[in-house]
Design an enzyme around this catalytic site. Sequence first.
Site, PDB file in Angstrom:
ATOM      1  N   ARG A 102      -6.168  -4.399  -8.536  1.00 32.97           N
ATOM      2  CA  ARG A 102      -6.742  -5.715  -8.245  1.00 32.97           C
ATOM      3  C   ARG A 102      -7.027  -6.330  -9.613  1.00 32.97           C
ATOM      4  O   ARG A 102      -7.674  -5.721 -10.453  1.00 32.97           O
ATOM      5  CB  ARG A 102      -7.988  -5.581  -7.395  1.00 32.97           C
ATOM      6  CG  ARG A 102      -7.727  -4.681  -6.172  1.00 32.97           C
ATOM      7  CD  ARG A 102      -8.512  -5.070  -4.958  1.00 32.97           C
ATOM      8  NE  ARG A 102      -8.367  -4.049  -3.922  1.00 32.97           N
ATOM      9  CZ  ARG A 102      -7.765  -4.239  -2.745  1.00 32.97           C
ATOM     10  NH1 ARG A 102      -7.237  -5.406  -2.435  1.00 32.97           N
ATOM     11  NH2 ARG A 102      -7.689  -3.277  -1.858  1.00 32.97           N
ATOM     12  N   GLY A 129      -0.555  -7.970   0.128  1.00 29.18           N
ATOM     13  CA  GLY A 129      -1.180  -8.580   1.296  1.00 29.18           C
ATOM     14  C   GLY A 129      -1.565 -10.030   1.050  1.00 29.18           C
ATOM     15  O   GLY A 129      -0.996 -10.688   0.170  1.00 29.18           O
ATOM     16  N   THR A 177       0.748  -4.008   3.471  1.00 29.29           N
ATOM     17  CA  THR A 177      -0.667  -3.736   3.747  1.00 29.29           C
ATOM     18  C   THR A 177      -0.771  -2.959   5.052  1.00 29.29           C
ATOM     19  O   THR A 177      -0.040  -3.256   6.001  1.00 29.29           O
ATOM     20  CB  THR A 177      -1.504  -5.041   3.839  1.00 29.29           C
ATOM     21  OG1 THR A 177      -2.799  -4.734   4.364  1.00 29.29           O
ATOM     22  CG2 THR A 177      -0.867  -6.089   4.737  1.00 29.29           C
ATOM     23  N   ARG A 230     -11.015  -4.023   7.965  1.00 33.16           N
ATOM     24  CA  ARG A 230     -12.234  -4.777   7.631  1.00 33.16           C
ATOM     25  C   ARG A 230     -12.327  -6.082   8.409  1.00 33.16           C
ATOM     26  O   ARG A 230     -13.381  -6.487   8.848  1.00 33.16           O
ATOM     27  CB  ARG A 230     -12.259  -5.100   6.126  1.00 33.16           C
ATOM     28  CG  ARG A 230     -13.060  -4.102   5.328  1.00 33.16           C
ATOM     29  CD  ARG A 230     -12.885  -4.339   3.868  1.00 33.16           C
ATOM     30  NE  ARG A 230     -11.456  -4.448   3.551  1.00 33.16           N
ATOM     31  CZ  ARG A 230     -10.938  -4.601   2.349  1.00 33.16           C
ATOM     32  NH1 ARG A 230     -11.717  -4.693   1.328  1.00 33.16           N
ATOM     33  NH2 ARG A 230      -9.647  -4.662   2.155  1.00 33.16           N
ATOM     34  N   GLY A 266      -5.332   7.386  24.000  1.00 27.77           N
ATOM     35  CA  GLY A 266      -6.074   7.295  25.260  1.00 27.77           C
ATOM     36  C   GLY A 266      -7.579   7.242  25.048  1.00 27.77           C
ATOM     37  O   GLY A 266      -8.350   7.801  25.839  1.00 27.77           O
TER      38      GLY A 266
HETATM   39  P1  ATP Z   1      -4.817  -5.872   0.882  1.00 27.43           P
HETATM   40  O1  ATP Z   1      -4.542  -6.678   2.114  1.00 27.43           O
HETATM   41  O2  ATP Z   1      -4.316  -4.496   0.986  1.00 27.43           O
HETATM   42  O3  ATP Z   1      -6.257  -5.962   0.446  1.00 27.43           O
HETATM   43  P2  ATP Z   1      -4.152  -7.938  -0.966  1.00 27.43           P
HETATM   44  O4  ATP Z   1      -2.868  -8.388  -1.524  1.00 27.43           O
HETATM   45  O5  ATP Z   1      -4.843  -8.875  -0.016  1.00 27.43           O
HETATM   46  O6  ATP Z   1      -3.941  -6.515  -0.302  1.00 27.43           O
HETATM   47  P3  ATP Z   1      -6.174  -8.478  -2.995  1.00 27.43           P
HETATM   48  O7  ATP Z   1      -6.921  -7.560  -3.882  1.00 27.43           O
HETATM   49  O8  ATP Z   1      -6.958  -9.388  -2.116  1.00 27.43           O
HETATM   50  O9  ATP Z   1      -5.145  -7.565  -2.165  1.00 27.43           O
HETATM   51  O10 ATP Z   1      -5.222  -9.394  -3.899  1.00 27.43           O
HETATM   52  C1  ATP Z   1      -4.362  -8.810  -4.859  1.00 27.43           C
HETATM   53  C2  ATP Z   1      -4.448  -9.566  -6.161  1.00 27.43           C
HETATM   54  O11 ATP Z   1      -3.959 -10.909  -5.967  1.00 27.43           O
HETATM   55  C3  ATP Z   1      -5.842  -9.755  -6.736  1.00 27.43           C
HETATM   56  O12 ATP Z   1      -6.310  -8.615  -7.407  1.00 27.43           O
HETATM   57  C4  ATP Z   1      -5.623 -10.930  -7.665  1.00 27.43           C
HETATM   58  O13 ATP Z   1      -5.053 -10.492  -8.890  1.00 27.43           O
HETATM   59  C5  ATP Z   1      -4.576 -11.776  -6.920  1.00 27.43           C
HETATM   60  N1  ATP Z   1      -5.252 -12.899  -6.216  1.00 27.43           N
HETATM   61  C6  ATP Z   1      -5.872 -12.875  -5.027  1.00 27.43           C
HETATM   62  N2  ATP Z   1      -6.394 -14.070  -4.717  1.00 27.43           N
HETATM   63  C7  ATP Z   1      -6.108 -14.887  -5.748  1.00 27.43           C
HETATM   64  C8  ATP Z   1      -6.373 -16.271  -6.065  1.00 27.43           C
HETATM   65  N3  ATP Z   1      -7.047 -17.044  -5.239  1.00 27.43           N
HETATM   66  N4  ATP Z   1      -5.895 -16.753  -7.230  1.00 27.43           N
HETATM   67  C9  ATP Z   1      -5.199 -15.978  -8.075  1.00 27.43           C
HETATM   68  N5  ATP Z   1      -4.936 -14.684  -7.850  1.00 27.43           N
HETATM   69  C10 ATP Z   1      -5.372 -14.138  -6.722  1.00 27.43           C
END
Ligand code: ATP
Length: 323
Positions: free
Chosen positions: A72, A102, A127, A173, A187
Amino acid sequence: MKKIGVFTSGGDAPGMNACIRAVVRTAIHHGLEVVGIMKGYQGIVDKDFIPMTAHSVSNIIQQGGTILKSARCTEFRTKKGRKKAYKNLKAAGIDGVVAIGGDGTFTGAAVFMKEYPDIKFVGCPGTIDNDLHGIDFTIGYDTAINTAMTAIDKIKDTANADARLFFIEVMGRDVGFIALRSGIATGAETVLIPETSTSIEELVETIEYHYERKKASIIVIVAEGEEMGGAVKVAKKVSKRFTALSTRVTILGHIQRGGSPTAMERVNASWMGLEAVKALLAGKKGIMVGIVKNEIMHTPFEKAIKHNQEISSKLLEMVKILA
Ligand code: ATP
């Protein structure tokens, strides 16, 4: 397009490796150069790129996790971080990227492409949560429900031996897809998910109903994001009402993220990876490649990140009728 990158981002999911393999081999098949970007957006910001060959992805289709690692990245959320990322992609000659992740991953890609439209991003839904629009089964979801099912089957064996009331917490979540499917597949007597609200009184009534029917055991599947705060809290509230049953709680946790992907996972992840490269070659951008009713579908990132709640209510009805 001459050179593309591929990365995995957000929570890791089984099947991501099959998708990476398909991206790399399809790209090479079409004469493209391909680089692996390590640790999601962090790898773009840090210029952590590795050249990939057909051989780099040998023997990974059956492996859980992701060979490109996942992370992340907070820096990418800032304008400064994205500027650095853009400079690094340009310097490496990368003009197309396959992002496996995701909703957060696709949100990041959409934000980036508004600022730097000359780099084309195409997504593959990676995801375990299945919380994306434009895809029936996200990469990781089928393996996660199979892992949960196998664990719950084992718990059921021991629960049946001694009239036990089990609360089993599974991942989810914001959505209850894993809870619902694993509940139906095992089941379970009832399933608690974030999409619906169930009062303690309703839950007690349901458990009483199954107890009076002389069920050998009662299994309650709880999605982690369920509004009462997870399996431990729910069990605490309910257990004192059922003194004749011994109550147990199991939290399945991260075992649901790991393990070798199912056959369906490997095939679908490979298909989506292949189609993602084809989409880039066709000049597409800002879309997630998904499989809906066994057909490839392109969904704009902005739409893909809207959670699809519809299926949950259908599955919930199944739990109620079949338990
Ligand atoms: P999961 O569904 O498994 O949580 P995800 O792709 O939703 O996967 P996130 O940690 O929410 O996982 O997002 C991955 C990365 O995308 C973040 O660590 C960040 O670097 C980037 N990211 C998320 N939202 C934004 C945003 N609004 N602007 C820029 N980058 C973003």
